[in-house]
Write a protein that holds these residues in place. Sequence first.
Motif, short mmCIF file in Angstrom:
data_model
loop_
_atom_site.label_atom_id
_atom_site.label_comp_id
_atom_site.label_asym_id
_atom_site.label_seq_id
_atom_site.Cartn_x
_atom_site.Cartn_y
_atom_site.Cartn_z
N GLY A 226 -13.01 -8.50 -7.62
CA GLY A 226 -12.33 -7.23 -7.82
C GLY A 226 -12.18 -6.88 -9.29
N ALA B 109 -5.77 -2.86 -8.92
CA ALA B 109 -5.92 -3.66 -7.70
C ALA B 109 -6.34 -2.83 -6.50
CB ALA B 109 -4.62 -4.41 -7.40
N GLN B 110 -6.02 -1.53 -6.49
CA GLN B 110 -6.30 -0.67 -5.34
C GLN B 110 -6.94 0.63 -5.80
OE1 GLN B 110 -2.30 -0.46 -3.93
NE2 GLN B 110 -2.53 -2.17 -2.51
N GLY B 111 -7.95 1.06 -5.08
CA GLY B 111 -8.61 2.31 -5.40
C GLY B 111 -7.96 3.49 -4.69
N VAL C 110 -7.72 3.37 -0.70
CA VAL C 110 -6.69 2.50 -0.14
C VAL C 110 -5.32 3.17 -0.18
CG1 VAL C 110 -5.51 0.28 -0.42
CG2 VAL C 110 -7.98 0.43 -0.75
N LEU C 111 -5.10 3.97 -1.23
CA LEU C 111 -3.81 4.63 -1.41
C LEU C 111 -3.76 6.00 -0.76
CD1 LEU C 111 -3.10 3.69 -5.13
CD2 LEU C 111 -2.17 2.64 -3.06
N ASN D 97 0.82 -1.20 0.00
CA ASN D 97 0.00 0.00 0.00
C ASN D 97 0.86 1.26 0.00
OD1 ASN D 97 -2.31 -1.56 0.13
ND2 ASN D 97 -2.32 -1.56 2.37
#
Length: 489
Positions: A141, A255-257, A260-261, A67
């Motif tokens: 996902g 993989a991450q929105g 999340v970041l 992350n």
Amino acid sequence: MPATLRHWPQHRKEQVRQVRDSNRRTTHDRRRASSRLHACDGRPGTARARRGCPTHGLPRVSAADGNHVPRSFLGWRVAWAAFTVAVFGWGVGFYGPPVFLFAVHETRGWSVTLVSAAVTCHFLLGALLVANLPALHRRIGVAGATRLGGGLSALGVAGWALAAAPWQLFLATVASGAGWAMTGAAAINAMVSPWFVRRRPAALAMAYNGASVGGVLLSPLWVALIGALGFPLAAGAVGGVMALALWLLAGRYFAQGPAVLGQQPDGDDAGVVAARTPSPYAPLPGRSLWRNRRFVTLALGTSIGLFAQIGLIAHLFSLLVAPFGAQPAGCAAGLATACAIVGRTGMGWLMRPATDRRVAAAGNYVVQLTGSLALLAAGGSDPALLLLGIALFGLGLGNATSLPPTIAQSDFVPADTARVVALVTASSQAAYAFSPAAFGVLREGLGAEALFLSAALLQAAAACAVLLGRSAQAAARRRDAGDGQRPIA
């Protein structure tokens, strides 16, 4: 001892020494804390954390946890990654089947009717999966679905190339249709939308331009590779590159929105996000969506517009061969694609949050209607009118795909937007699966003039359908203003 201190009183000398010692200790402590800050990963239980690391106990996001917080806004990189997915998605799943039809007909000797039925099956099965794409995204996902879509597309194309019996060809359409659904319009919207609110029209326009580029690049590439290598090797080469590229892009960008970041949509500060005006509409769970006028008019208008668009495109090249010749006709058809990129990009960057997107969509259909009438007036022989009609018709090609998701953003609550886009995409795909055959019947029975006139009438109907939803918008907002409560429609 410096000469300046020798004649000082003893108590003054002692004060100077204390200040120097204090400065040395402060500098030492700062260096020590700095070294701990860089060495400690902040996780409980590590040796450095137990020895008093200054970052111990503080919330940290690290690359080791997967992350890592980037310094710059990643939304536009995600949009470019979605652009690449669209290049492959449309180049294989949308523009590929017409080329596959010719290749299978030539190599197997099966009837055009049989292979055309397989093409229709490909799009219908894709529409069935698109309707359930939000549920698939929740389960595995967006990244997982994109990777699966790349693999299924490669498998499906290989099935088209290797089919030794008709039943095997129709079995291959299950994989190719599923791959097209996972890399098509609704999938691109799901990749880009979490990263943008204000600038979503521009971001979606950029990503959907990959569809046009996919047609420009992969359609001739398919023909060249099949001619040079044969259908099986060409399918393996393109399918393998697609599966690998989508696997890598999905893991890196989907993989991450933003949440999340640690980022906000449009790259805004948290305060800007909190200040945004909430949607005036209420959620529409379950079947209530199908009874909603805003949804029905959007789905109907999009389906009619794409039915006219795909039907006309399917026959446009063959209609241009007589007045222009084969090679110039290909260039003229390419003009429509170039105009599609210009029209989509311009609409995306000029549209603002306060823009009435239904009016914009209706205007887009009117531009295409004008182009269809110019093609009709050309009578199949006037090059200037033919080129004008192609340019006007082409300006609206891209917006027919990119505008419905932006209308869904403004007309529905965020929780319903993905489902609305998926269902609108599914209904329109199910409709345009039959349009080449329907326009072919019109052309054979009544001539090319009937084809252009029918396209113009359908585009007028699409504009009217989209605008009917605008009255539902206004009614809902009037109710909201009158009773101070959220509308239910």
